[in-house]
Design a protein around this motif. Structure first.
Motif, PDB file in Angstrom:
ATOM      1  N   ILE A  95      -8.327  19.988 -13.874  1.00  7.07           N
ATOM      2  CA  ILE A  95      -8.153  19.352 -12.569  1.00  7.07           C
ATOM      3  C   ILE A  95      -9.390  18.537 -12.213  1.00  7.07           C
ATOM      4  O   ILE A  95      -9.280  17.403 -11.725  1.00  7.07           O
ATOM      5  N   ALA A  96     -10.568  19.086 -12.461  1.00  9.21           N
ATOM      6  CA  ALA A  96     -11.813  18.370 -12.157  1.00  9.21           C
ATOM      7  C   ALA A  96     -11.956  17.108 -13.000  1.00  9.21           C
ATOM      8  O   ALA A  96     -12.387  16.059 -12.502  1.00  9.21           O
ATOM      9  N   THR A  97     -11.594  17.189 -14.263  1.00 10.89           N
ATOM     10  CA  THR A  97     -11.689  16.036 -15.156  1.00 10.89           C
ATOM     11  C   THR A  97     -10.748  14.925 -14.711  1.00 10.89           C
ATOM     12  O   THR A  97     -11.121  13.748 -14.677  1.00 10.89           O
ATOM     13  N   ILE A  98      -9.536  15.293 -14.359  1.00 13.58           N
ATOM     14  CA  ILE A  98      -8.580  14.290 -13.878  1.00 13.58           C
ATOM     15  C   ILE A  98      -9.078  13.668 -12.581  1.00 13.58           C
ATOM     16  O   ILE A  98      -9.050  12.444 -12.417  1.00 13.58           O
ATOM     17  N   GLY A  99      -9.558  14.492 -11.671  1.00 16.06           N
ATOM     18  CA  GLY A  99     -10.046  13.984 -10.394  1.00 16.06           C
ATOM     19  C   GLY A  99     -11.240  13.061 -10.525  1.00 16.06           C
ATOM     20  O   GLY A  99     -11.364  12.077  -9.789  1.00 16.06           O
ATOM     21  N   SER A 100     -12.100  13.345 -11.479  1.00 14.77           N
ATOM     22  CA  SER A 100     -13.295  12.512 -11.611  1.00 14.77           C
ATOM     23  C   SER A 100     -13.053  11.253 -12.441  1.00 14.77           C
ATOM     24  O   SER A 100     -13.779  10.268 -12.293  1.00 14.77           O
ATOM     25  N   ASN A 101     -12.043  11.264 -13.301  1.00 17.01           N
ATOM     26  CA  ASN A 101     -11.808  10.103 -14.162  1.00 17.01           C
ATOM     27  C   ASN A 101     -10.690   9.180 -13.703  1.00 17.01           C
ATOM     28  O   ASN A 101     -10.608   8.037 -14.167  1.00 17.01           O
ATOM     29  N   ALA A 102      -9.820   9.625 -12.822  1.00 16.48           N
ATOM     30  CA  ALA A 102      -8.716   8.783 -12.354  1.00 16.48           C
ATOM     31  C   ALA A 102      -9.201   7.477 -11.708  1.00 16.48           C
ATOM     32  O   ALA A 102      -8.614   6.417 -11.972  1.00 16.48           O
ATOM     33  N   PRO A 103     -10.261   7.494 -10.890  1.00 12.93           N
ATOM     34  CA  PRO A 103     -10.715   6.215 -10.334  1.00 12.93           C
ATOM     35  C   PRO A 103     -11.180   5.228 -11.404  1.00 12.93           C
ATOM     36  O   PRO A 103     -10.986   4.017 -11.267  1.00 12.93           O
ATOM     37  N   TYR A 104     -11.753   5.747 -12.484  1.00 16.64           N
ATOM     38  CA  TYR A 104     -12.191   4.865 -13.564  1.00 16.64           C
ATOM     39  C   TYR A 104     -11.006   4.263 -14.307  1.00 16.64           C
ATOM     40  O   TYR A 104     -11.048   3.103 -14.712  1.00 16.64           O
ATOM     41  N   LEU A 105      -9.956   5.042 -14.481  1.00 13.13           N
ATOM     42  CA  LEU A 105      -8.751   4.487 -15.097  1.00 13.13           C
ATOM     43  C   LEU A 105      -8.140   3.415 -14.196  1.00 13.13           C
ATOM     44  O   LEU A 105      -7.684   2.377 -14.673  1.00 13.13           O
ATOM     45  N   GLY A 106      -8.137   3.672 -12.894  1.00 15.55           N
ATOM     46  CA  GLY A 106      -7.663   2.660 -11.950  1.00 15.55           C
ATOM     47  C   GLY A 106      -8.519   1.410 -11.988  1.00 15.55           C
ATOM     48  O   GLY A 106      -8.010   0.285 -11.951  1.00 15.55           O
ATOM     49  N   LEU A 107      -9.817   1.599 -12.099  1.00 20.50           N
ATOM     50  CA  LEU A 107     -10.730   0.460 -12.197  1.00 20.50           C
ATOM     51  C   LEU A 107     -10.488  -0.322 -13.487  1.00 20.50           C
ATOM     52  O   LEU A 107     -10.517  -1.561 -13.482  1.00 20.50           O
ATOM     53  N   LEU A 108     -10.219   0.381 -14.561  1.00 25.62           N
ATOM     54  CA  LEU A 108      -9.893  -0.288 -15.815  1.00 25.62           C
ATOM     55  C   LEU A 108      -8.645  -1.154 -15.643  1.00 25.62           C
ATOM     56  O   LEU A 108      -8.602  -2.297 -16.100  1.00 25.62           O
ATOM     57  N   GLY A 109      -7.638  -0.624 -14.977  1.00 24.14           N
ATOM     58  CA  GLY A 109      -6.440  -1.411 -14.698  1.00 24.14           C
ATOM     59  C   GLY A 109      -6.731  -2.613 -13.832  1.00 24.14           C
ATOM     60  O   GLY A 109      -6.171  -3.703 -14.030  1.00 24.14           O
ATOM     61  N   THR A 110      -7.635  -2.449 -12.879  1.00 17.86           N
ATOM     62  CA  THR A 110      -8.022  -3.564 -12.013  1.00 17.86           C
ATOM     63  C   THR A 110      -8.706  -4.661 -12.809  1.00 17.86           C
ATOM     64  O   THR A 110      -8.382  -5.843 -12.679  1.00 17.86           O
ATOM     65  N   VAL A 111      -9.637  -4.274 -13.639  1.00 19.14           N
ATOM     66  CA  VAL A 111     -10.358  -5.261 -14.456  1.00 19.14           C
ATOM     67  C   VAL A 111      -9.388  -5.982 -15.384  1.00 19.14           C
ATOM     68  O   VAL A 111      -9.434  -7.210 -15.527  1.00 19.14           O
ATOM     69  N   MET A 112      -8.485  -5.216 -15.998  1.00 18.15           N
ATOM     70  CA  MET A 112      -7.520  -5.846 -16.891  1.00 18.15           C
ATOM     71  C   MET A 112      -6.599  -6.799 -16.124  1.00 18.15           C
ATOM     72  O   MET A 112      -6.274  -7.887 -16.612  1.00 18.15           O
ATOM     73  N   GLY A 113      -6.177  -6.407 -14.933  1.00 21.02           N
ATOM     74  CA  GLY A 113      -5.320  -7.269 -14.123  1.00 21.02           C
ATOM     75  C   GLY A 113      -6.024  -8.546 -13.693  1.00 21.02           C
ATOM     76  O   GLY A 113      -5.430  -9.640 -13.699  1.00 21.02           O
ATOM     77  N   ILE A 114      -7.301  -8.448 -13.335  1.00 12.66           N
ATOM     78  CA  ILE A 114      -8.066  -9.637 -12.949  1.00 12.66           C
ATOM     79  C   ILE A 114      -8.299 -10.524 -14.168  1.00 12.66           C
ATOM     80  O   ILE A 114      -8.204 -11.758 -14.077  1.00 12.66           O
ATOM     81  N   MET A 115      -8.576  -9.913 -15.313  1.00  4.75           N
ATOM     82  CA  MET A 115      -8.719 -10.700 -16.545  1.00  4.75           C
ATOM     83  C   MET A 115      -7.433 -11.470 -16.849  1.00  4.75           C
ATOM     84  O   MET A 115      -7.473 -12.651 -17.211  1.00  4.75           O
ATOM     85  N   LEU A 116      -6.317 -10.812 -16.677  1.00  8.50           N
ATOM     86  CA  LEU A 116      -5.023 -11.448 -16.908  1.00  8.50           C
ATOM     87  C   LEU A 116      -4.816 -12.624 -15.956  1.00  8.50           C
ATOM     88  O   LEU A 116      -4.382 -13.702 -16.377  1.00  8.50           O
ATOM     89  N   THR A 117      -5.164 -12.433 -14.705  1.00 10.34           N
ATOM     90  CA  THR A 117      -5.017 -13.504 -13.718  1.00 10.34           C
ATOM     91  C   THR A 117      -5.910 -14.684 -14.068  1.00 10.34           C
ATOM     92  O   THR A 117      -5.463 -15.848 -14.050  1.00 10.34           O
ATOM     93  N   PHE A 118      -7.160 -14.428 -14.403  1.00 10.20           N
ATOM     94  CA  PHE A 118      -8.073 -15.526 -14.756  1.00 10.20           C
ATOM     95  C   PHE A 118      -7.644 -16.219 -16.043  1.00 10.20           C
ATOM     96  O   PHE A 118      -7.752 -17.439 -16.161  1.00 10.20           O
ATOM     97  N   HIS A 119      -7.153 -15.449 -16.996  1.00  7.83           N
ATOM     98  CA  HIS A 119      -6.675 -16.057 -18.239  1.00  7.83           C
ATOM     99  C   HIS A 119      -5.495 -16.983 -17.961  1.00  7.83           C
ATOM    100  O   HIS A 119      -5.432 -18.103 -18.480  1.00  7.83           O
ATOM    101  N   THR A 120      -4.574 -16.519 -17.148  1.00 10.04           N
ATOM    102  CA  THR A 120      -3.417 -17.336 -16.797  1.00 10.04           C
ATOM    103  C   THR A 120      -3.847 -18.592 -16.046  1.00 10.04           C
ATOM    104  O   THR A 120      -3.337 -19.691 -16.310  1.00 10.04           O
ATOM    105  N   MET A 121      -4.801 -18.442 -15.145  1.00 10.85           N
ATOM    106  CA  MET A 121      -5.313 -19.610 -14.407  1.00 10.85           C
ATOM    107  C   MET A 121      -5.960 -20.602 -15.366  1.00 10.85           C
ATOM    108  O   MET A 121      -5.773 -21.821 -15.235  1.00 10.85           O
ATOM    109  N   GLY A 122      -6.713 -20.090 -16.331  1.00 11.33           N
ATOM    110  CA  GLY A 122      -7.408 -20.964 -17.276  1.00 11.33           C
ATOM    111  C   GLY A 122      -6.478 -21.682 -18.225  1.00 11.33           C
ATOM    112  O   GLY A 122      -6.689 -22.849 -18.554  1.00 11.33           O
ATOM    113  N   THR A 123      -5.445 -21.011 -18.666  1.00  8.80           N
ATOM    114  CA  THR A 123      -4.534 -21.645 -19.623  1.00  8.80           C
ATOM    115  C   THR A 123      -3.546 -22.592 -18.965  1.00  8.80           C
ATOM    116  O   THR A 123      -3.135 -23.575 -19.562  1.00  8.80           O
ATOM    117  N   GLU A 124      -3.167 -22.297 -17.741  1.00 11.10           N
ATOM    118  CA  GLU A 124      -2.195 -23.142 -17.060  1.00 11.10           C
ATOM    119  C   GLU A 124      -2.842 -24.248 -16.252  1.00 11.10           C
ATOM    120  O   GLU A 124      -2.153 -25.119 -15.729  1.00 11.10           O
TER     121      GLU A 124
END
Length: 147
Positions: free
Chosen positions: A59-88
């Motif tokens: 439980i402690a491991t999940i609680g402490s690492n879930a925000p980092y997984l969410g942050l990873l998703g955020t970074v990937m989503g922003i990368m995707l947005t910038f990539h799409t902006m750059g290519t289009e």
């Protein structure tokens, strides 16, 4: 880049959902154990402590690492947005907002998993400490004393 969008939408968010279920299942199991345990059945405090703290680390491991997984998703989503902006080149603001919303969704889910997990961990840890103190009182000991 479509695979990156799928990784954020399905990979990270579903992983966080799975981790949430695992944390909740561990917490329910621990509550059941705490209700059923008889501290008088344990002759040694360390054996009781081992039984009480089993699975709390999950439980402690999940609680402490879930925000980092969410942050990873955020970074990937922003990368995707910038990539799409750059290519289009010039992009419609609706596409940009959809990409950023996807990124922020991952952060929100990460926090949605982390906050209850950390809260459950703290509540269970408190219950563990109470049971250990009750054991000490029942056995007339102050716990581990240094001589």
């Amino acid at each position: 880049m479509e695979s990156l969008k799928m990784a954020v939408d399905y990979g990270i968010i579903w992983l966080l959902a799975l981790l949430s279920v695992i944390a909740l299942a561990c917490a329910i199991e621990r509550l059941y154990v705490y209700q059923r345990i008889s501290i008088r059945d344990f002759r040694e405090k360390r054996a009781l402590e081992l039984e009480l703290t089993r699975k709390l680390h999950v439980i402690a491991t999940i609680g402490s690492n879930a925000p980092y997984l969410g942050l990873l998703g955020t970074v990937m989503g922003i990368m995707l947005t910038f990539h799409t902006m750059g290519t289009e080149g010039f992009m419609d603001t609706n596409k940009i907002m959809v990409g950023l919303a996807l990124a922020l969704k991952a952060t929100a889910v990460g926090l949605f998993v982390a906050i209850p997990s950390v809260t459950l961990y703290n509540l269970l840890l408190r219950r563990t400490k109470v049971l250990l103190i009750q054991w000490e009182l029942a056995h007339g000991r102050e716990g581990s004393q240094l001589h």
